[in-house]
Design a protein around this motif. Sequence first.
Motif, PDB file in Angstrom:
ATOM      1  N   GLU A 194       0.831  -1.202   0.000  1.00  0.00           N
ATOM      2  CA  GLU A 194       0.000   0.000   0.000  1.00  0.00           C
ATOM      3  C   GLU A 194       0.871   1.259   0.000  1.00  0.00           C
ATOM      4  O   GLU A 194       0.565   2.230  -0.685  1.00  0.00           O
ATOM      5  CB  GLU A 194      -0.954  -0.004   1.185  1.00  0.00           C
ATOM      6  CG  GLU A 194      -2.104  -0.972   1.004  1.00  0.00           C
ATOM      7  CD  GLU A 194      -3.023  -1.058   2.204  1.00  0.00           C
ATOM      8  OE1 GLU A 194      -2.662  -0.555   3.297  1.00  0.00           O
ATOM      9  OE2 GLU A 194      -4.118  -1.626   2.051  1.00  0.00           O
TER      10      GLU A 194
ATOM     11  N   GLU B 147       0.961   3.917  -3.110  1.00  0.00           N
ATOM     12  CA  GLU B 147       0.750   5.352  -2.893  1.00  0.00           C
ATOM     13  C   GLU B 147       1.934   6.157  -3.420  1.00  0.00           C
ATOM     14  O   GLU B 147       1.758   7.207  -4.035  1.00  0.00           O
ATOM     15  CB  GLU B 147       0.514   5.642  -1.409  1.00  0.00           C
ATOM     16  CG  GLU B 147       0.152   7.068  -1.129  1.00  0.00           C
ATOM     17  CD  GLU B 147      -1.089   7.552  -1.877  1.00  0.00           C
ATOM     18  OE1 GLU B 147      -1.132   8.754  -2.214  1.00  0.00           O
ATOM     19  OE2 GLU B 147      -2.001   6.744  -2.149  1.00  0.00           O
TER      20      GLU B 147
ATOM     21  N   ARG C 245       1.692   6.165  -7.125  1.00  0.00           N
ATOM     22  CA  ARG C 245       0.573   7.020  -7.519  1.00  0.00           C
ATOM     23  C   ARG C 245       0.996   8.499  -7.487  1.00  0.00           C
ATOM     24  O   ARG C 245       0.690   9.249  -8.396  1.00  0.00           O
ATOM     25  CB  ARG C 245      -0.615   6.788  -6.585  1.00  0.00           C
ATOM     26  CG  ARG C 245      -1.873   7.524  -6.996  1.00  0.00           C
ATOM     27  CD  ARG C 245      -3.064   7.155  -6.137  1.00  0.00           C
ATOM     28  NE  ARG C 245      -3.536   5.833  -6.542  1.00  0.00           N
ATOM     29  CZ  ARG C 245      -3.824   4.852  -5.698  1.00  0.00           C
ATOM     30  NH1 ARG C 245      -3.685   5.015  -4.409  1.00  0.00           N
ATOM     31  NH2 ARG C 245      -4.245   3.686  -6.142  1.00  0.00           N
TER      32      ARG C 245
END
Length: 124
Positions: free
Chosen positions: A86, A90, A93
């Motif tokens: 995760e 992120e 992203r």
Amino acid sequence: MHHGYEEPVYLISVVAKVLTIHPQTLRQYEREGLVRPSRTDGKMRLYSQQDIDKIKMIQRLTRDLGVNLAGVDIIMQLKDKIDDFEVLVESLRMELSGLTKKSTQTKNPLVKHKNSYEIILFGE
């Protein structure tokens, strides 16, 4: 007094009492590698709030769901990997967002789409 989430401040007796768990069970969790409390110079175990939350999760898995300690270990390892992924997602992203903004500013798209056509011929 306010302590950080990862700061080891709680003795084994306090943790055992707060969580209604036997100190020997906490020692077993440590032997199994499920929890790693800090140690003082005198070798006393000190638990952080993070350790306590981890123990609560172990209790939920074992008491409420009937998972054995080997299963708990696997679940916790998978949870750690998911957390790591995760963070990576992120980060990627954010990086992609920066590249996309940069790309639109230079009017040069990051990804160029090409149209392709496929022709299918059926024989008689």
